[in-house]
Design an enzyme around this catalytic site. Structure first.
Site, PDB file in Angstrom:
ATOM      1  N   GLY A 148       0.796  -1.224   0.000  1.00  0.00           N
ATOM      2  CA  GLY A 148       0.000   0.000   0.000  1.00  0.00           C
ATOM      3  C   GLY A 148       0.825   1.269   0.000  1.00  0.00           C
ATOM      4  N   CYS A 149       0.292   2.297   0.642  1.00  0.00           N
ATOM      5  CA  CYS A 149       0.862   3.643   0.549  1.00  0.00           C
ATOM      6  C   CYS A 149       2.273   3.738   1.112  1.00  0.00           C
ATOM      7  CB  CYS A 149      -0.042   4.638   1.264  1.00  0.00           C
ATOM      8  SG  CYS A 149      -1.714   4.720   0.589  1.00  0.00           S
ATOM      9  N   HIS A 150       2.615   2.915   2.086  1.00  0.00           N
ATOM     10  CA  HIS A 150       3.939   3.030   2.704  1.00  0.00           C
ATOM     11  C   HIS A 150       4.979   2.157   2.007  1.00  0.00           C
ATOM     12  CE1 HIS A 150       3.889  -0.843   5.054  1.00  0.00           C
ATOM     13  NE2 HIS A 150       2.614  -0.706   4.782  1.00  0.00           N
TER      14      HIS A 150
END
Length: 262
Positions: A148-150
């Site tokens: 995901g985003c990280h």
């Protein structure tokens, strides 16, 4: 953790610097109103959600609308093929721009980390990029999928460690997300949340550090060069499933889910 200017004292450990960044998008640009019209959305709750997102325009790779005014259904196989095609196209353009801006050639890349969450590729995006761009076959590779985003931060941490272990060599991180290949569009607020937010885009960053005792890092057009000093992470286990893919039996495909805490 980043800083700019000359690298701080680090004993005999070289400090990687960010040499350049490149970006790319795909498809065409849509306003939120364009997307609501494209999918013939009339539910007032969904319309309000889209317009409250704070997003003006996004790039997406969507099928054209058919004779009845709605886009055709995309099968899971079509979506997977679209993810590979668009991720490879955007990733190669972002990587080429990144290397050109740094004055680097493809043959100088020693490490390639590729990040994507919007599709599963085997072989991974790194192998596809290596073949597409004729990168050296000896390039060390890493594919980060599903974080995901990280994931970009984890990719930078891995590339930083490789640069420290291989001073003078170039590492590249490429992130490519094809959100138009990972969606379900129905009448529920559950899908409306993610469909109101994301687009198709890619970014590449080149890292390297001078060998110990080499000349001080150059400045880029008079601006200090950013350096990656260290990295750290903390997992919030109670929110581990805040972002996920669930299988939608009715739609016959994966459905992206995002809670308010993700």
């Amino acid at each position: 953790m980043t800083t700019s200017g000359p690298p701080p004292s680090s004993g005999h450990r070289p400090v990687p610097s960010i040499r350049s960044v490149g970006t790319a998008v795909a498809g065409r640009t849509y306003s939120q109103s364009d997307l609501l019209e494209h999918f013939a959305v009339s539910d007032p709750k969904v319309v309000r959600l889209f317009h409250a997102s704070g997003i003006r325009r996004r790039f997406l790779t969507l099928p054209v609308r058919g004779p009845e005014g709605c886009p055709p259904e995309e099968s899971p196989g079509h979506l997977r093929a679209k993810h590979q095609r668009v991720a490879l196209d955007m990733g190669s353009r972002a990587l080429r721009t990144c290397l050109d801006r740094a004055g680097l050639g493809f043959g100088q890349v020693g490490y390639l980390c590729c990040v994507t969450t919007t599709g599963l590729l085997t072989p991974g995006l790194s192998a596809l990029l290596l073949r597409e761009m004729a990168l050296p076959p000896t390039v060390e590779r890493l594919d980060i999928v599903g974080m995901g985003c990280h994931a970009a931060m984890n990719g930078l941490a891995a590339a930083r460690s490789w640069c420290v272990a291989n001073p003078g060599s170039v590492a590249v991180v490429v992130c490519a997300e094809v959100c138009s290949a990972a969606y379900v569009f129905d009448s529920t607020m559950r899908t409306a949340v993610v469909n109101s937010l994301f687009g198709d885009g890619a970014a590449a960053v080149a890292l390297a550090c001078r060998p110990v005792g080499a000349a001080q890092e150059r400045k880029d057009e008079g601006r200090p060069v950013p350096h990656l000093l260290s990295s750290a992470s903390q997992v919030i286990t109670s929110a581990a499933d805040a972002m996920r893919y669930d299988w939608d039996d009715q739609q016959g495909r994966l459905s992206f889910f995002l809670t308010g805490g993700a």
